[in-house]
Design a protein around this motif. Structure first.
Motif, short mmCIF file in Angstrom:
data_model
loop_
_atom_site.label_atom_id
_atom_site.label_comp_id
_atom_site.label_asym_id
_atom_site.label_seq_id
_atom_site.Cartn_x
_atom_site.Cartn_y
_atom_site.Cartn_z
N ASN A 141 0.85 -1.18 -0.02
CA ASN A 141 -0.05 -0.06 0.16
C ASN A 141 0.68 1.27 -0.06
N GLU A 142 1.99 1.13 -0.74
CA GLU A 142 2.83 2.21 -1.00
C GLU A 142 3.78 2.67 0.28
N GLN A 143 3.56 1.73 1.23
CA GLN A 143 4.60 1.85 2.32
C GLN A 143 5.85 1.22 1.88
N VAL A 144 6.89 1.56 1.96
CA VAL A 144 8.24 0.62 1.48
C VAL A 144 9.04 -0.12 2.52
N ILE A 145 9.31 -1.22 2.34
CA ILE A 145 10.23 -2.17 3.25
C ILE A 145 11.24 -2.64 2.53
N SER A 146 12.43 -1.94 3.02
CA SER A 146 13.73 -2.43 2.47
C SER A 146 13.83 -3.92 2.57
N LEU A 147 14.48 -4.61 1.40
CA LEU A 147 14.76 -5.99 1.49
C LEU A 147 15.88 -6.38 1.44
N PHE A 148 16.39 -5.95 0.23
CA PHE A 148 17.88 -6.34 -0.41
C PHE A 148 18.79 -5.99 0.94
N ASP A 149 19.71 -6.75 1.15
CA ASP A 149 20.78 -6.92 2.23
C ASP A 149 21.99 -7.35 1.65
N PRO A 150 22.88 -6.18 1.49
CA PRO A 150 24.08 -6.67 0.86
C PRO A 150 25.06 -7.67 1.80
N LEU A 151 24.54 -7.78 2.99
CA LEU A 151 25.52 -8.67 4.03
C LEU A 151 24.90 -9.89 3.81
N LEU A 152 23.85 -10.09 3.33
CA LEU A 152 23.06 -11.31 3.11
C LEU A 152 22.78 -12.09 1.71
N HIS A 153 22.93 -10.99 0.69
CA HIS A 153 22.53 -11.36 -0.59
C HIS A 153 23.74 -10.99 -1.40
N GLN A 154 24.22 -12.13 -2.22
CA GLN A 154 25.28 -11.90 -3.11
C GLN A 154 24.90 -11.66 -4.66
N PRO A 155 25.13 -10.41 -5.13
CA PRO A 155 24.72 -10.29 -6.38
C PRO A 155 25.67 -10.93 -7.55
N VAL A 156 25.17 -11.38 -8.46
CA VAL A 156 25.65 -12.13 -9.61
C VAL A 156 26.61 -11.05 -10.19
N GLU A 157 26.05 -10.02 -10.55
CA GLU A 157 26.54 -9.04 -11.36
C GLU A 157 26.98 -8.06 -10.52
N SER A 158 28.20 -7.53 -10.63
CA SER A 158 29.02 -6.43 -9.94
C SER A 158 28.52 -5.18 -10.17
N ALA A 159 28.90 -4.28 -9.03
CA ALA A 159 28.27 -3.09 -9.07
C ALA A 159 28.52 -2.25 -10.43
N GLU A 160 29.70 -2.54 -10.85
CA GLU A 160 30.05 -1.81 -12.03
C GLU A 160 29.31 -2.14 -13.33
N GLN A 161 28.48 -3.18 -13.16
CA GLN A 161 27.84 -3.52 -14.44
C GLN A 161 26.55 -3.07 -14.40
N SER A 162 25.93 -2.44 -13.27
CA SER A 162 24.81 -2.23 -12.81
C SER A 162 24.10 -1.02 -14.14
N PRO A 163 24.99 -0.16 -14.68
CA PRO A 163 24.54 0.87 -15.67
C PRO A 163 24.00 -0.01 -16.80
N SER A 164 24.28 -1.21 -17.11
CA SER A 164 24.02 -1.71 -18.46
C SER A 164 22.48 -2.28 -17.99
N LEU A 165 22.15 -2.55 -16.67
CA LEU A 165 20.84 -2.93 -16.51
C LEU A 165 19.77 -1.74 -16.74
N MET A 166 20.22 -0.57 -16.89
CA MET A 166 19.31 0.84 -16.87
C MET A 166 18.91 0.84 -18.30
N LEU A 167 19.10 0.15 -19.32
CA LEU A 167 18.69 0.13 -20.71
C LEU A 167 17.12 -0.18 -20.72
N ASP A 168 16.69 0.07 -21.73
CA ASP A 168 15.26 -0.23 -21.84
C ASP A 168 14.88 -1.69 -22.28
N GLN A 169 15.72 -2.51 -21.85
CA GLN A 169 15.60 -4.00 -22.06
C GLN A 169 16.24 -4.73 -21.08
N GLY A 170 16.03 -6.13 -20.90
CA GLY A 170 16.36 -7.08 -19.75
C GLY A 170 15.37 -7.00 -18.66
#
Length: 461
Positions: free
Chosen positions: A209-238
């Motif tokens: 109901n548009e109350q935001v709950i933060s879920l991703f936790d860098p101490l518990l979740h291990q991203p497959v892509e590195s932070a440096e790759q994140s700009p590529s995720l901003m394209l209008d695809q994927g």
């Protein structure tokens, strides 16, 4: 003219297939209506980012909000009409326009911060989150004897335990691992996540109901892509970049666990909601180690899990008593060196599918671990020293054989040899006897330090 298909290496082909699967699982919204969020909510989030940064280009706003260009354009157009943002010419990179807040925009941002301090990517609506969790459920992962044997190829683990652990991981039911301290329960349970070679999508935050709950936790979740790759995720695809592509979560808690860690936490200073541990563990494994030694009582913890274990749903509460439902999609593992019958009643234990006992080792198992530790520490393996430890120390003192003993005893014996200036690769009976005496509590010391003796000799305290 022949049609020639472009060559794809196996790695590139696998990457393409994975990208296609992610797009299907969480398609990137290309219109505001597809986000599942209201224009009012997204504009407030956007002006909070502008208030925080001062000036931002379109690309920077896309990265901060994890929204596609068409969605961002809708928001910018609306905010410009409402005279909340203004164009500031070329941005920091001198190639595109940047945007800043007007006085009206700054006042709106202050009001928005007063209601919610969340400042991050746009959240995922709770219903969309439920759909994604269900589509990538951990219970569809198929654990086979081959995969289990491969995972524990270098670990001394008897076949009877493997034959229990494998089906338990496939069952979708909770697991209770118990046995004496030092028998390898924690080590083995923490390795179980290695059975899952696949990945999952985890949102930065969810919206109820548009109350935001933060879920991703860098101490518990291990991203497959590195932070440096994140700009590529901003394209209008994927796939939808409001989700982070991660390894399946592995959440481990021990004696520090309190009941408040299993509920949504609200920080009154930052005005932000934080997800509880079990929500962060969705699509993965949740291990409660040292069960019975938590700040909360065992029955409080067990009673908290009765409904989620049976219904595969959890019920959480936001401020003002607002309840909402979340998926409970995880392998729940309890580990304890306390008898389960002393921790929970039969009604609860019946709901746990598998109770797996980790006992003492057989001499041949102990010997294999001893040889492994010798190889790791660069110690010469001498069968007569192992025989001495088994017969003259363990058997004589009636001390059970535990997986932790070889590493601890050999390490302490090696510490002494180094201290005396000897060859750390060559141990002897004297150094191992010294390690044994230093490792175990002496019987005479235990008697002398009993409560009765201390009461008589409190003048020395």
């Amino acid at each position: 003219m022949n049609d020639v298909m472009p060559f794809q290496s196996p790695e590139n082909a696998g990457e393409s297939a994975r990208t296609a699967n992610l797009q299907t699982l969480a398609l990137r919204p290309l219109a505001l209506a597809e986000t599942g969020l209201s224009r009012h909510f997204l504009t407030e989030l956007m002006i909070k980012h502008l208030y925080d940064a001062g000036l931002l280009s379109s690309k920077q706003l896309m990265q901060r909000l994890a929204l596609a260009g068409p969605v961002l354009e809708e928001l910018i157009e609306f905010l410009r009409k409402e005279v909340m943002i203004e164009v500031h010419g070329q941005g920091f990179d001198k190639r595109e326009l940047s945007y800043g807040l007007t006085q009206r925009g700054r006042e709106t941002a202050i009001d928005a911060y007063a209601r919610s301090g969340y400042l991050g990517p746009a959240p995922v609506p709770i219903q969309r989150y439920r759909e994604v969790v269900a589509a990538q459920t951990v219970h569809h992962a198929n654990v086979t004897a081959a995969s289990l044997n491969s995972l524990f190829a270098d670990v001394v683990l008897r076949d009877s335990l493997k034959q229990q652990l494998g089906p338990a991981m496939n069952s979708g039911r909770a697991i209770f691992i118990y046995g004496p301290a030092g028998t390898g329960k924690t080590y083995i349970t923490q390795k179980l996540t290695g059975l899952f070679a696949d990945t999952c999508l985890i949102p930065y935050a969810i919206s109820v109901n548009e109350q935001v709950i933060s879920l991703f936790d860098p101490l518990l979740h291990q991203p497959v892509e590195s932070a440096e790759q994140s700009p590529s995720l901003m394209l209008d695809q994927g796939h939808d970049p409001r989700f982070v592509h991660c390894r399946r979560p592995e959440v481990i808690t021990g004696g520090e666990l309190g009941m408040e860690m299993l509920e949504v936490h609200f920080n009154p200073v930052t005005k932000e909601y934080q997800a509880p541990l079990q929500l962060k563990a969705n699509n993965g494994i949740f291990i409660i180690d040292d069960m019975g030694r938590q700040r909360a009582t065992p029955m409080e913890i067990f009673n908290r899990w009765i409904v989620p274990m049976e219904e595969k749903q959890d019920y959480l509460t936001l401020g003002a008593g607002r309840h909402f439902q979340t998926p409970f999609d995880q392998i729940l593992v309890f580990s304890s060196n306390i008898n389960p019958l002393d921790l929970a009643d039969e009604a609860f234990l019946r709901r746990i599918g598998y109770k797996i006992y980790f006992g003492f080792l057989e001499p041949d198992e102990y010997g294999r671990i001893w040889q492994q530790v010798c190889a790791e520490k660069g110690i010469n393996f001498e069968p007569q020293l192992l025989e001495f430890v088994l017969t003259q120390l363990h058997a004589k003192h009636k001390v059970g054989l535990r997986p932790c003993h070889p590493r601890d005893l050999l390490g302490m014996a090696q510490d002494r040899v180094r201290y005396l200036g000897g060859d750390a690769a060559a141990l002897n009976i004297e150094s191992l006897t010294w390690a044994w005496d230093s490792y175990f509590v002496r019987l005479d010391a235990e008697v002398e330090m009993s409560s009765t003796t201390l009461n008589r000799r409190n003048d020395h305290v």
